[in-house]
Design an enzyme around this catalytic site. Structure first.
Site, PDB file in Angstrom:
ATOM      1  N   ARG A  74      16.522  70.654  70.475  1.00 18.73           N
ATOM      2  CA  ARG A  74      17.786  70.229  69.840  1.00 18.73           C
ATOM      3  C   ARG A  74      17.838  70.760  68.399  1.00 18.73           C
ATOM      4  O   ARG A  74      18.872  71.216  67.932  1.00 18.73           O
ATOM      5  CB  ARG A  74      17.899  68.697  69.799  1.00 18.73           C
ATOM      6  N   GLN A 131      27.086  59.072  65.212  1.00 19.53           N
ATOM      7  CA  GLN A 131      26.020  58.839  66.198  1.00 19.53           C
ATOM      8  C   GLN A 131      25.202  60.117  66.379  1.00 19.53           C
ATOM      9  O   GLN A 131      24.176  60.111  67.040  1.00 19.53           O
ATOM     10  CB  GLN A 131      26.629  58.459  67.550  1.00 19.53           C
ATOM     11  N   HIS A 174      22.160  56.789  64.449  1.00 18.42           N
ATOM     12  CA  HIS A 174      21.173  57.055  65.508  1.00 18.42           C
ATOM     13  C   HIS A 174      20.034  57.961  65.021  1.00 18.42           C
ATOM     14  O   HIS A 174      19.333  58.548  65.832  1.00 18.42           O
ATOM     15  CB  HIS A 174      21.853  57.687  66.734  1.00 18.42           C
ATOM     16  N   CYS A 220       6.830  58.058  60.214  1.00 16.99           N
ATOM     17  CA  CYS A 220       5.467  57.650  60.575  1.00 16.99           C
ATOM     18  C   CYS A 220       5.512  56.247  61.184  1.00 16.99           C
ATOM     19  O   CYS A 220       6.015  55.315  60.557  1.00 16.99           O
ATOM     20  CB  CYS A 220       4.565  57.664  59.351  1.00 16.99           C
ATOM     21  N   CYS A 246       0.955  62.225  59.082  1.00 15.66           N
ATOM     22  CA  CYS A 246       1.845  61.666  58.071  1.00 15.66           C
ATOM     23  C   CYS A 246       1.391  62.159  56.697  1.00 15.66           C
ATOM     24  O   CYS A 246       0.197  62.098  56.362  1.00 15.66           O
ATOM     25  CB  CYS A 246       1.793  60.136  58.123  1.00 15.66           C
ATOM     26  N   SER A 306      32.299  58.965  73.742  1.00 11.20           N
ATOM     27  CA  SER A 306      32.725  58.502  75.069  1.00 11.20           C
ATOM     28  C   SER A 306      32.809  56.990  75.174  1.00 11.20           C
ATOM     29  O   SER A 306      33.326  56.467  76.160  1.00 11.20           O
ATOM     30  CB  SER A 306      31.753  59.030  76.130  1.00 11.20           C
ATOM     31  N   ALA A 362      38.928  68.440  68.946  1.00  4.52           N
ATOM     32  CA  ALA A 362      38.812  67.908  67.582  1.00  4.52           C
ATOM     33  C   ALA A 362      39.036  68.978  66.518  1.00  4.52           C
ATOM     34  O   ALA A 362      39.597  68.686  65.460  1.00  4.52           O
ATOM     35  CB  ALA A 362      37.436  67.252  67.396  1.00  4.52           C
TER      36      ALA A 362
HETATM   37  P1  OAD Z   1      29.054  61.696  74.959  1.00  2.29           P
HETATM   38  O1  OAD Z   1      28.486  62.956  75.509  1.00  2.29           O
HETATM   39  O2  OAD Z   1      28.822  60.448  75.703  1.00  2.29           O
HETATM   40  O3  OAD Z   1      30.639  61.844  74.779  1.00  2.29           O
HETATM   41  C1  OAD Z   1      31.209  62.930  74.120  1.00  2.29           C
HETATM   42  C2  OAD Z   1      32.696  62.690  74.050  1.00  2.29           C
HETATM   43  O4  OAD Z   1      33.291  63.759  73.342  1.00  2.29           O
HETATM   44  C3  OAD Z   1      33.412  62.635  75.404  1.00  2.29           C
HETATM   45  O5  OAD Z   1      34.265  61.495  75.442  1.00  2.29           O
HETATM   46  C4  OAD Z   1      34.230  63.920  75.450  1.00  2.29           C
HETATM   47  O6  OAD Z   1      35.477  63.780  76.163  1.00  2.29           O
HETATM   48  C5  OAD Z   1      34.478  64.161  73.974  1.00  2.29           C
HETATM   49  N1  OAD Z   1      34.683  65.569  73.616  1.00  2.29           N
HETATM   50  C6  OAD Z   1      34.071  66.665  74.101  1.00  2.29           C
HETATM   51  N2  OAD Z   1      34.479  67.784  73.485  1.00  2.29           N
HETATM   52  C7  OAD Z   1      35.394  67.383  72.567  1.00  2.29           C
HETATM   53  C8  OAD Z   1      36.192  68.067  71.602  1.00  2.29           C
HETATM   54  N3  OAD Z   1      36.124  69.393  71.444  1.00  2.29           N
HETATM   55  N4  OAD Z   1      37.039  67.345  70.839  1.00  2.29           N
HETATM   56  C9  OAD Z   1      37.131  65.991  70.980  1.00  2.29           C
HETATM   57  N5  OAD Z   1      36.400  65.304  71.864  1.00  2.29           N
HETATM   58  C10 OAD Z   1      35.537  65.977  72.651  1.00  2.29           C
HETATM   59  O7  OAD Z   1      28.529  61.591  73.447  1.00  2.29           O
HETATM   60  P2  OAD Z   1      28.520  60.317  72.491  1.00  2.29           P
HETATM   61  O8  OAD Z   1      29.651  59.408  72.783  1.00  2.29           O
HETATM   62  O9  OAD Z   1      28.359  60.816  71.107  1.00  2.29           O
HETATM   63  O10 OAD Z   1      22.479  58.372  71.650  1.00  2.29           O
HETATM   64  O11 OAD Z   1      27.185  59.622  72.928  1.00  2.29           O
HETATM   65  C11 OAD Z   1      26.770  58.450  72.277  1.00  2.29           C
HETATM   66  C12 OAD Z   1      25.270  58.373  72.260  1.00  2.29           C
HETATM   67  O12 OAD Z   1      24.765  58.523  73.599  1.00  2.29           O
HETATM   68  C13 OAD Z   1      24.571  59.489  71.513  1.00  2.29           C
HETATM   69  O13 OAD Z   1      24.497  59.265  70.126  1.00  2.29           O
HETATM   70  C14 OAD Z   1      23.211  59.514  72.125  1.00  2.29           C
HETATM   71  C15 OAD Z   1      23.604  59.373  73.581  1.00  2.29           C
HETATM   72  O14 OAD Z   1      22.678  58.811  74.411  1.00  2.29           O
HETATM   73  C16 OAD Z   1      21.134  58.403  71.665  1.00  2.29           C
HETATM   74  O15 OAD Z   1      20.482  59.343  72.077  1.00  2.29           O
HETATM   75  C17 OAD Z   1      20.519  57.166  71.128  1.00  2.29           C
END
Ligand code: OAD
Length: 229
Positions: A55, A86, A103, A111, A130, A171, A212
């Site tokens: 990543r 996030q 997050h 550490c 560390c 999402s 976006a």
């Molecule tokens: P998701 O992958 O769950 O959702 C991404 C969202 O972005 C979806 O609703 C898509 O429709 C939207 N999307 C994609 N491309 C886009 C664009 N060009 N413009 C606008 N919207 C777009 O990602 P997150 O909601 O960020 O946590 O996920 C939340 C958390 O789940 C993350 O922080 C991570 C994951 O598990 C951890 O790892 C703790």
């Protein structure tokens, strides 16, 4: 005006970073239990370190897009803008924003023994020490499932007081972030920016549908001219 903005993986999608829950997203190729829990890390630390090393490499090759820059522009305006992400990438910072990483962040390691934070190396390994206490206890500075996100008291404070809440590219699957719209919405107007419907779309006053990198700069430019629209 006091604005709180929450961003998710969708804001970085057009910078070339994978989201989590798309058909080809990170969680379709990797098990959450294996790479995003403390249990998975205890079972196979190098596998987890390699996942985040990948990543980090992807983020290093990416650039902020127009949506990141538009948020930085809004933060530079006369409005009070609290940005919460996030995301564990640094694209908001590189666009010029001040941001709360609820997050965690790929840029740092922490550490487990003394809590010291230090810059993450490109190739984190189980032999990393560390720099403060010398222990072999350095892990990615990422909030895994089952762990408490950062800044929650500050975030709750801001959510309850803001006039406007924007959610961009998330999402709505992961709490507590998915619940922010409900907290802010008691007082604030709420707007969701997403290419698609999210799990929480129905909770927003307004939905702006589209990529976006287009919708956010357009909205910011018109909001700066006329905050009452
Ligand atoms: P998701 O992958 O769950 O959702 C991404 C969202 O972005 C979806 O609703 C898509 O429709 C939207 N999307 C994609 N491309 C886009 C664009 N060009 N413009 C606008 N919207 C777009 O990602 P997150 O909601 O960020 O946590 O996920 C939340 C958390 O789940 C993350 O922080 C991570 C994951 O598990 C951890 O790892 C703790």
């Amino acid at each position: 005006m006091h604005i709180v903005i929450l961003t998710g993986a969708g804001i970085s999608a057009e910078s070339g970073l994978a989201t989590f829950r798309a058909a080809d997203g990170l969680w379709s190729g990797h098990s959450i239990d294996d790479v995003a829990t403390l249990k998975g890390y205890r079972k196979n630390p190098q596998h987890v370190l390699d996942f985040y090393n990948d990543r980090r490499r992807d983020v290093a090759a990416a650039e902020p897009n127009a949506a990141h820059y538009a948020i930085a522009k809004l933060q530079g305006s006369s409005h009070k803008v609290t940005l919460i992400t996030q995301n564990v990438d640094d694209l908001h910072e590189r666009a010029g924003s001040k941001v709360l990483h609820m997050h965690g962040s790929l840029a740092t390691a922490i550490c487990e023994s003394c809590g010291h934070r230090q810059p993450a190396t490109d190739h984190m390994s189980t032999t990393d020490h560390c720099m403060e206490c010398g222990e072999l206890a350095v892990r990615p500075d990422i909030v895994w499932f089952g762990e408490e996100p950062h800044y929650m008291l500050d975030i709750d404070h801001e959510l309850r007081r803001c006039d406007l809440f924007l959610s961009i590219g998330t999402s709505g699957n992961v709490y507590p972030a998915a619940g922010f719209v409900r907290v802010a919405g008691k007082k604030a107007r709420t707007i969701e920016f997403n290419v698609d419907r999210s799990e929480i779309s129905s909770k927003f006053d307004v939905r702006v549908v589209g990529a976006a990198s287009k919708t956010v700069p357009e909205w910011v430019d018109s909001f700066i001219v006329n905050p009452n629209v």
